[in-house]
Design a protein around this motif. Structure first.
Motif, PDB file in Angstrom:
ATOM      1  N   ILE A 179      38.957  42.867  40.585  1.00  8.27           N
ATOM      2  CA  ILE A 179      39.653  41.649  40.164  1.00  8.27           C
ATOM      3  C   ILE A 179      38.761  40.455  40.469  1.00  8.27           C
ATOM      4  O   ILE A 179      38.409  40.213  41.619  1.00  8.27           O
ATOM      5  CB  ILE A 179      41.015  41.500  40.867  1.00  8.27           C
ATOM      6  CG1 ILE A 179      41.895  42.721  40.575  1.00  8.27           C
ATOM      7  CG2 ILE A 179      41.723  40.250  40.412  1.00  8.27           C
ATOM      8  CD1 ILE A 179      42.105  43.618  41.751  1.00  8.27           C
ATOM      9  N   ILE A 197      43.533  37.102  41.717  1.00 10.29           N
ATOM     10  CA  ILE A 197      44.684  37.883  42.151  1.00 10.29           C
ATOM     11  C   ILE A 197      45.835  37.008  42.647  1.00 10.29           C
ATOM     12  O   ILE A 197      47.005  37.378  42.541  1.00 10.29           O
ATOM     13  CB  ILE A 197      44.274  38.905  43.236  1.00 10.29           C
ATOM     14  CG1 ILE A 197      45.336  40.004  43.365  1.00 10.29           C
ATOM     15  CG2 ILE A 197      44.017  38.227  44.577  1.00 10.29           C
ATOM     16  CD1 ILE A 197      44.895  41.188  44.196  1.00 10.29           C
ATOM     17  N   TYR A 221      38.613  42.784  45.477  1.00 13.41           N
ATOM     18  CA  TYR A 221      39.044  41.491  44.952  1.00 13.41           C
ATOM     19  C   TYR A 221      38.798  40.402  45.979  1.00 13.41           C
ATOM     20  O   TYR A 221      38.496  40.673  47.148  1.00 13.41           O
ATOM     21  CB  TYR A 221      40.534  41.533  44.579  1.00 13.41           C
ATOM     22  CG  TYR A 221      41.485  41.777  45.721  1.00 13.41           C
ATOM     23  CD1 TYR A 221      42.015  40.719  46.459  1.00 13.41           C
ATOM     24  CD2 TYR A 221      41.878  43.072  46.070  1.00 13.41           C
ATOM     25  CE1 TYR A 221      42.915  40.935  47.500  1.00 13.41           C
ATOM     26  CE2 TYR A 221      42.771  43.300  47.113  1.00 13.41           C
ATOM     27  CZ  TYR A 221      43.282  42.231  47.821  1.00 13.41           C
ATOM     28  OH  TYR A 221      44.159  42.449  48.853  1.00 13.41           O
TER      29      TYR A 221
END
Length: 238
Positions: A107, A111, A137
């Protein structure tokens, strides 16, 4: 970045909520890696899969753990969705197994925008990972003394961030790690990149001028008020 690996991944699924970003990324791949463009499957949709929705688009969501197994657009059953409260930290993962699974869910700096809240997304994501698969992420975490009037009324609208991703966040990185482990992740690694990111990012935004000067001031305010920019890597049990 992923297609530049040697060898490149056998397949790559790209997901964003904005059609303009999908188009921009497709053009970029055609320019830099036209011979590998066939490896990429493109999806313009919310990052969050909602098990209770029976819309064809949702059932074909890349993070539907039953995609190709049960949760397909032919009307097959999908797992029930849990309603997460702001204070809910007792997140349980479904024991239903996906057909296959991803080696990596990556990601890129987004997020904290995912609705309805991070626990929901992280719980659905682990169901879509293959055993030993990794999620990676970056996240932005407000300080523990973050005022509720900002979290409930001002910033959700100004930043496009769900209230649940601003309020009742982990008070420190150890609690953050424990929450991921409670969902079912293992080998959790969290690094604080705040000092390496916020000052340089603010300086860059100042050079863009106009609207971005206001954003730069916001980043400087966050840095002074002990917001954290963290990098997270976690795996699914093999």
């Amino acid at each position: 970045m992923h297609l530049s690996q040697n060898p490149p991944p056998s397949s790559l699924i790209a997901l964003t909520s904005l059609r303009s970003e999908t188009t921009q990324a497709q053009e970029l791949i055609q320019d830099r890696h036209p011979e590998l463009a066939h490896l990429v499957s493109w999806h313009t949709n919310s990052a969050s899969f909602h098990p209770s929705s029976t819309s064809p688009k949702n059932l074909e969501h890349p993070l539907n753990p039953m995609k190709g197994y049960m949760g397909t657009s032919d009307g097959s059953a999908a797992p029930a969705e849990k309603d997460y409260n702001d204070e809910d930290e007792s997140v349980e993962t479904s024991q239903q197994k996906a057909a296959g699974g991803y080696d990596l869910i990556y990601i890129l700096d987004s997020i904290y925008h995912f609705p309805p809240a991070l626990p929901h997304f992280l719980t659905t994501a682990i169901q879509s990972l293959s055993p030993g698969g990794v999620i990676a992420y970056t996240d932005i975490v407000p300080p523990s003394n973050f005022p509720s009037w900002l979290g409930y009324w001002i910033l959700p609208t100004a930043l496009g961030v769900p209230t649940r991703n601003l309020m009742n966040r982990p008070k420190d990185l150890e609690v953050y790690k424990a929450q991921l482990e409670k969902i079912g992740y293992v080998d959790v690694k969290i690094e604080d990149w705040t000092k390496e990111v916020f000052p340089g990012f603010s300086k860059f935004l100042w050079t863009k001028g106009g609207f971005w000067k206001g954003v730069a001031k916001g980043v400087e305010w966050a840095f002074k008020n002990e917001w954290k920019f963290i990098a997270v890597r976690a795996a699914k049990q093999e």
